[in-house]
Design a protein around this motif. Structure first.
Motif, PDB file in Angstrom:
ATOM      1  N   ARG A   5       0.848  -1.187   0.000  1.00  0.00           N
ATOM      2  CA  ARG A   5       0.000   0.000   0.000  1.00  0.00           C
ATOM      3  C   ARG A   5       0.892   1.248   0.000  1.00  0.00           C
ATOM      4  NH1 ARG A   5      -2.128   0.533   4.494  1.00  0.00           N
ATOM      5  NH2 ARG A   5      -4.229   1.328   4.050  1.00  0.00           N
ATOM      6  N   VAL A   6       0.712   2.096  -1.029  1.00  0.00           N
ATOM      7  CA  VAL A   6       1.599   3.235  -1.242  1.00  0.00           C
ATOM      8  C   VAL A   6       0.821   4.547  -1.210  1.00  0.00           C
ATOM      9  CG1 VAL A   6       3.195   4.340  -2.876  1.00  0.00           C
ATOM     10  CG2 VAL A   6       3.212   1.851  -2.595  1.00  0.00           C
ATOM     11  N   LEU A   7       1.384   5.536  -0.512  1.00  0.00           N
ATOM     12  CA  LEU A   7       0.847   6.894  -0.493  1.00  0.00           C
ATOM     13  C   LEU A   7       1.751   7.781  -1.340  1.00  0.00           C
ATOM     14  CD1 LEU A   7      -1.006   9.153   0.728  1.00  0.00           C
ATOM     15  CD2 LEU A   7       0.668   9.321   2.597  1.00  0.00           C
ATOM     16  N   LEU A   8       1.159   8.619  -2.183  1.00  0.00           N
ATOM     17  CA  LEU A   8       1.907   9.548  -3.026  1.00  0.00           C
ATOM     18  C   LEU A   8       1.790  10.956  -2.445  1.00  0.00           C
ATOM     19  CD1 LEU A   8       0.708   8.389  -6.565  1.00  0.00           C
ATOM     20  CD2 LEU A   8       2.705   7.595  -5.289  1.00  0.00           C
ATOM     21  N   ALA A   9       2.917  11.620  -2.214  1.00  0.00           N
ATOM     22  CA  ALA A   9       2.920  12.982  -1.690  1.00  0.00           C
ATOM     23  C   ALA A   9       3.790  13.866  -2.572  1.00  0.00           C
ATOM     24  CB  ALA A   9       3.413  13.011  -0.248  1.00  0.00           C
ATOM     25  N   ASP A  10       3.153  14.701  -3.361  1.00  0.00           N
ATOM     26  CA  ASP A  10       3.864  15.602  -4.271  1.00  0.00           C
ATOM     27  C   ASP A  10       2.933  16.755  -4.611  1.00  0.00           C
ATOM     28  OD1 ASP A  10       5.012  16.730  -6.867  1.00  0.00           O
ATOM     29  OD2 ASP A  10       6.489  15.178  -6.419  1.00  0.00           O
ATOM     30  N   ASP A  11       3.472  17.967  -4.668  1.00  0.00           N
ATOM     31  CA  ASP A  11       2.607  19.112  -4.923  1.00  0.00           C
ATOM     32  C   ASP A  11       2.244  19.276  -6.400  1.00  0.00           C
ATOM     33  OD1 ASP A  11       5.337  19.789  -5.338  1.00  0.00           O
ATOM     34  OD2 ASP A  11       4.832  21.901  -5.347  1.00  0.00           O
ATOM     35  N   GLN A  12       2.848  18.492  -7.278  1.00  0.00           N
ATOM     36  CA  GLN A  12       2.545  18.583  -8.705  1.00  0.00           C
ATOM     37  C   GLN A  12       1.592  17.459  -9.117  1.00  0.00           C
ATOM     38  OE1 GLN A  12       5.934  19.475 -11.363  1.00  0.00           O
ATOM     39  NE2 GLN A  12       7.210  19.510  -9.510  1.00  0.00           N
ATOM     40  N   ASP A  13       0.433  17.850  -9.638  1.00  0.00           N
ATOM     41  CA  ASP A  13      -0.554  16.868 -10.082  1.00  0.00           C
ATOM     42  C   ASP A  13       0.027  15.925 -11.127  1.00  0.00           C
ATOM     43  OD1 ASP A  13      -2.452  17.935  -8.419  1.00  0.00           O
ATOM     44  OD2 ASP A  13      -3.385  19.180  -9.959  1.00  0.00           O
ATOM     45  N   LEU A  14       0.812  16.477 -12.046  1.00  0.00           N
ATOM     46  CA  LEU A  14       1.360  15.660 -13.132  1.00  0.00           C
ATOM     47  C   LEU A  14       2.291  14.579 -12.593  1.00  0.00           C
ATOM     48  CD1 LEU A  14       2.096  18.244 -15.984  1.00  0.00           C
ATOM     49  CD2 LEU A  14       0.323  16.469 -15.929  1.00  0.00           C
ATOM     50  N   ILE A  15       3.051  14.904 -11.556  1.00  0.00           N
ATOM     51  CA  ILE A  15       3.955  13.912 -10.971  1.00  0.00           C
ATOM     52  C   ILE A  15       3.146  12.790 -10.333  1.00  0.00           C
ATOM     53  CG2 ILE A  15       5.699  13.480  -9.196  1.00  0.00           C
ATOM     54  CD1 ILE A  15       6.811  14.968 -11.567  1.00  0.00           C
ATOM     55  N   ARG A  16       2.123  13.144  -9.575  1.00  0.00           N
ATOM     56  CA  ARG A  16       1.297  12.120  -8.934  1.00  0.00           C
ATOM     57  C   ARG A  16       0.588  11.258  -9.979  1.00  0.00           C
ATOM     58  NH1 ARG A  16      -0.540  16.546  -6.066  1.00  0.00           N
ATOM     59  NH2 ARG A  16      -2.697  16.162  -6.693  1.00  0.00           N
ATOM     60  N   GLN A  17       0.065  11.901 -11.023  1.00  0.00           N
ATOM     61  CA  GLN A  17      -0.590  11.134 -12.085  1.00  0.00           C
ATOM     62  C   GLN A  17       0.407  10.219 -12.791  1.00  0.00           C
ATOM     63  OE1 GLN A  17      -2.510  13.979 -14.668  1.00  0.00           O
ATOM     64  NE2 GLN A  17      -3.685  14.881 -12.982  1.00  0.00           N
ATOM     65  N   GLY A  18       1.617  10.739 -12.989  1.00  0.00           N
ATOM     66  CA  GLY A  18       2.643   9.926 -13.648  1.00  0.00           C
ATOM     67  C   GLY A  18       3.029   8.723 -12.815  1.00  0.00           C
ATOM     68  N   LEU A  19       3.152   8.907 -11.507  1.00  0.00           N
ATOM     69  CA  LEU A  19       3.492   7.790 -10.630  1.00  0.00           C
ATOM     70  C   LEU A  19       2.374   6.750 -10.620  1.00  0.00           C
ATOM     71  CD1 LEU A  19       5.117   9.740  -7.657  1.00  0.00           C
ATOM     72  CD2 LEU A  19       6.270   8.113  -9.167  1.00  0.00           C
ATOM     73  N   ARG A  20       1.146   7.217 -10.575  1.00  0.00           N
ATOM     74  CA  ARG A  20       0.026   6.274 -10.644  1.00  0.00           C
ATOM     75  C   ARG A  20       0.085   5.451 -11.918  1.00  0.00           C
ATOM     76  NH1 ARG A  20      -4.514   5.921  -7.696  1.00  0.00           N
ATOM     77  NH2 ARG A  20      -4.883   7.437  -6.008  1.00  0.00           N
ATOM     78  N   ALA A  21       0.377   6.127 -13.030  1.00  0.00           N
ATOM     79  CA  ALA A  21       0.389   5.457 -14.328  1.00  0.00           C
ATOM     80  C   ALA A  21       1.508   4.425 -14.432  1.00  0.00           C
ATOM     81  CB  ALA A  21       0.520   6.498 -15.441  1.00  0.00           C
ATOM     82  N   VAL A  22       2.713   4.792 -13.975  1.00  0.00           N
ATOM     83  CA  VAL A  22       3.843   3.883 -14.148  1.00  0.00           C
ATOM     84  C   VAL A  22       3.770   2.706 -13.179  1.00  0.00           C
ATOM     85  CG1 VAL A  22       5.334   5.706 -15.041  1.00  0.00           C
ATOM     86  CG2 VAL A  22       5.385   5.166 -12.602  1.00  0.00           C
TER      87      VAL A  22
END
Length: 211
Positions: A5-22
């Motif tokens: 189970r992973v939590l993503l913490a980043d102020d840039q939406d594109l970075i969070r979306q990119g991490l979700r995608a990869v």
């Protein structure tokens, strides 16, 4: 197998979306939440109790270093744009298990998550040593913690060797003892000092002048 189970913490939406995608193709990893700043990251981590948090170093309201410091016991991988970001050493001292560049390939990110979820440090001993040398040259020494006095002579010796970037097998060869014995000494040393992994042990040894 239960996914990590992973939590993503980043102020840039594109970075969070990119991490979700990869990370989507990896069945053993699941994203359970997101946070857009450090304050939200601390709250989300405390509420969701993720196995691993991917934490951006630079965020508004509260940076990733301070957010990590407020989450003792959590397994956190710092995300950075530059390999020698000025905050990396502070992040490791705050309790982070390692760091990743934001352009790290997907397979390596997934591998890092698996390592940290299993309780291992993301940085190898040798990389840890080089990082400390590059980032902390000239920093003042700190007083040793009282727990240092609980170490045996052998454990203190091994703590010093950890800071020089030696692996268990290399320590065993130098001390002419079994690798299993070294592993036991390392485990007891970390427990006595209240440290989570070898990275933190290397940092402590450097801070107090053992390295």
């Amino acid at each position: 197998m239960t996914p990590i189970r992973v939590l993503l913490a980043d102020d840039q939406d594109l970075i969070r979306q990119g991490l979700r995608a990869v990370l989507a193709p990896f069945d053993d990893v699941t994203i359970i939440g997101e946070a857009a700043d450090g304050v939200a990251a601390v709250a989300a981590a405390q509420r969701l109790q993720p196995d691993v948090t991917l934490m951006d170093i630079r965020m508004p309201r509260l940076d990733g270093v301070e957010a990590t410091r407020r989450l003792p016991g959590h397994r956190i991988i710092m995300l950075t744009t530059f390999a020698l970001d000025q905050y990396i050493l502070d992040a490791l001292r705050a309790g982070a298990s390692g760091f990743l560049l934001k352009d790290t390939p997907a397979e390596e990110i997934a591998h890092a998550i698996r390592l940290v979820a299993a309780g291992q440090a993301l940085l190898s001993p040798a990389v840890t040593r080089r990082l400390i040398d590059q980032l902390s040259d000239g920093l003042p020494r700190k007083p040793p913690p009282p727990e240092l006095d609980t170490l045996t002579a052998r454990e203190r010796e091994i703590l010093t060797m950890l800071a020089t970037g030696l692996s268990n097998s290399e320590i065993a060869a130098q001390l002419h003892i079994g690798e299993g014995t070294v592993k036991s000494h390392v485990s007891r040393t970390l427990t006595k000092l209240g440290l989570r992994d070898r990275t933190q042990a290397a940092l402590l040894a450097h801070d107090i002048g053992l390295a």
